[in-house]
Design an enzyme around this catalytic site. Structure first.
Site, mmCIF file in Angstrom:
data_model
loop_
_atom_site.group_PDB
_atom_site.id
_atom_site.type_symbol
_atom_site.label_atom_id
_atom_site.label_comp_id
_atom_site.label_asym_id
_atom_site.label_seq_id
_atom_site.Cartn_x
_atom_site.Cartn_y
_atom_site.Cartn_z
ATOM 1 N N GLY A 198 -59.165 20.885 -25.455
ATOM 2 C CA GLY A 198 -57.675 21.577 -26.549
ATOM 3 C C GLY A 198 -57.906 22.967 -26.229
ATOM 4 O O GLY A 198 -57.872 24.073 -25.762
ATOM 5 N N CYS A 216 -51.956 39.668 -50.245
ATOM 6 C CA CYS A 216 -52.759 39.493 -51.211
ATOM 7 C C CYS A 216 -54.193 38.631 -51.929
ATOM 8 O O CYS A 216 -54.343 37.499 -52.823
ATOM 9 C CB CYS A 216 -51.368 39.427 -52.649
ATOM 10 S SG CYS A 216 -50.467 40.413 -51.870
ATOM 11 N N TYR A 266 -55.328 27.378 -32.286
ATOM 12 C CA TYR A 266 -55.862 27.436 -33.512
ATOM 13 C C TYR A 266 -56.040 28.674 -34.211
ATOM 14 O O TYR A 266 -55.738 28.689 -35.421
ATOM 15 C CB TYR A 266 -57.734 26.979 -33.668
ATOM 16 C CG TYR A 266 -57.317 25.388 -33.156
ATOM 17 C CD1 TYR A 266 -56.773 24.465 -33.294
ATOM 18 C CD2 TYR A 266 -58.458 25.146 -32.211
ATOM 19 C CE1 TYR A 266 -56.982 22.700 -33.121
ATOM 20 C CE2 TYR A 266 -58.802 23.658 -31.294
ATOM 21 C CZ TYR A 266 -58.140 22.729 -32.196
ATOM 22 O OH TYR A 266 -58.638 22.219 -31.260
#
Ligand code: LLP
Length: 451
Positions: free
Chosen positions: A276, A378, A406
């Site tokens: 991957g 936040c 990712y």
């Protein structure tokens, strides 16, 4: 710096296109991929395994954009999926199911049905309970499910604990000591056909040793199975080859494949691998713009328009990504007219609305300072990089490197932030491969609660 992202006339380019132009045209935050990097990576796998029956099954989770799947399918890749959703993406990309392996510890009945209907190559089964369920589901459909057992070899991958999967305390695979008995059970179940063995010990491995230790354990099992009358068609050795984010020195694709082939030379089953990250990680960057600079007593902050929702890896794994200025200039004045613009998409970046050409960062602007590179979310965990030396001012563009794997696939809408656009570049050709999400899309499925 890779061959695919480099500075030309002080402008960071993807292949032949300045990232400045991409930001101007498509906005930020934006994932930008090099098509050539993707193709080159895949071809390296193909040539490394040439001369041996093999199938390169791209791990879709690393980056599931349809354009990437479509390109890899066209090159002949198979796919490793871990959900019905990933399988549907692969099919939507025009790839055949006959090169798809289905991994994952929690396959649902619906997912099994979908995969059986599509006639995938193999289910990588991860527990006895899954084996039993798959047999029932296949039986109810009048089908025979091709299966591998994913064996947990209890090998330390020497990587981050969250992405280490081959130790016996991990949830993955069937225990090495139970595998033989389960193979015999699988062989007896009427709606299953044993076709292979599978193993995946973790991700971002930077040494060959753990791969080989796992292969040796798998091989020992394969030999016992053969002696006991269970012959396999393929050996799936998983993914996990690492990339260079900073100073890591992972083996090359050729060295990794060479070591696997050496370990396997006495066997002639088809080899499957599930890479991957190594195919897409360094093929992509996250392009972001500095919104504000903020100077504190202890730390300075470069507040950028990408955040942990766009790239979760720093917050989740304390992962390190190189952060590069898109325009390399010592002062604001010299940024004008220094670029090579054979492929410019639009006018000069210094005219971005809201970022006047001067007075943006006070007297400290463009001084080289140590910054925390943070997003607007936040949470204190919302950072893209700690303690980075940068000479920036408001409105500057930064590229978060090695973000192709990712990155987008783990992004979220936290803080009601629409997900970034994705752009792919080949030479001078630039194409949007995913539109920026709109806020309206985020709440389109929500309803007011009425009593
Ligand atoms: N096969 C299986 C069964 C997997 O679970 C994985 C990754 C792969 C193949 C592909 O591994 P790769 O070649 O990409 O290392 N989100 C984490 C990585 C999670 C990997 C999960 N499994 C990160 O950002 O580092």
């Amino acid at each position: 710096m890779s061959d695919y992202f480099n500075y030309q006339n002080n402008q960071l380019c993807v292949e032949q296109v300045p990232l400045t132009d991409i930001a101007q045209h498509f906005g930020t935050p934006c994932y930008v991929y090099s098509h050539t990097a993707l193709v080159d990576g895949y071809r390296q796998f193909e040539s490394a395994f040439a001369g041996r029956k093999h199938l390169i099954c791209y791990a879709v989770k690393a980056n599931p954009n349809i354009a990437i799947l479509h390109q890899l399918a066209w090159l002949g890749a198979g796919f490793d999926v871990v959900s019905g959703g990933e399988l549907q993406r692969v099919l939507a990309a025009g790839a055949g199911a006959s090169k798809v392996v289905f991994s994952g510890v929690g396959k649902t009945v619906a997912e099994m049905r979908l995969a059986l209907d599509a006639e995938i190559l193999c289910f990588n089964v991860e527990s006895e309970a899954e084996l039993v369920r798959l047999n029932e589901v296949a039986g109810s459909m009048g089908k025979i499910a091709p299966v591998s057992l994913r064996v947990n070899p209890d090998v330390d991958a020497k990587t981050h604990p969250y992405i280490s999967t081959g130790l016996k305390q991990n949830k993955f695979g069937v225990a090495y000591t139970e595998a033989l008995a389960l193979y015999h059970k699988a062989a007896e179940l009427p709606h299953l056909r044993v076709t292979g063995i599978d193993c995946h010990i973790g991700s971002q491995l930077t040494e060959i040793g753990p791969f080989i230790a796992a292969v040796e354990k798998v091989l020992a099992l394969v030999e016992v199975l053969a002696a006991e009358g269970i012959a396999l068609e393929h050996l799936d050795l998983g993914g996990g080859l690492g990339i260079r984010y900073d100073n890591e020195t992972p083996p090359s694709i050729a060295d990794y494949a060479g070591a696997l082939l050496t370990a396997l030379q006495l066997r002639n089953e088809k080899i499957i691998v599930e890479p991957g990250r190594v195919l897409v990680g360094n093929a992509g960057v996250l392009l972001t713009r500095v919104e504000y600079l903020k100077y504190g007593e202890e730390k300075n902050f470069a507040i950028v328009d990408a955040a942990m929702n766009d790239l979760m890896r720093p917050a989740l794994y304390d992962a390190w990504h190189r952060i590069q200025p898109v325009v390399r200039v010592p002062s604001p004045q010299s940024s004008d007219g220094t670029t090579s613009h054979s492929t410019r998409l639009s006018k000069d970046d210094s005219q971005v609305a809201g970022y006047p050409a001067s007075g943006r960062g006070g007297e400290r602007e463009r001084q080289s300072l140590i910054y925390e590179v943070v997003g607007p979310v936040c949470e204190t965990g919302d950072f893209l990089g700690h303690a980075r030396e940068l000479a920036v001012t408001q409105g500057d563009l930064l590229a978060v490197m090695s973000a192709g794997a990712y990155g987008m696939s783990m992004s979220s809408n936290y803080n009601s932030r629409p997900r970034a656009a994705e752009v792919m570049v080949s030479g001078t050709v630039v194409q949007l491969i995913r539109e920026r999400e709109t806020v309206h899309q985020l709440f389109a499925g929500e309803k007011t609660f009425l009593l």
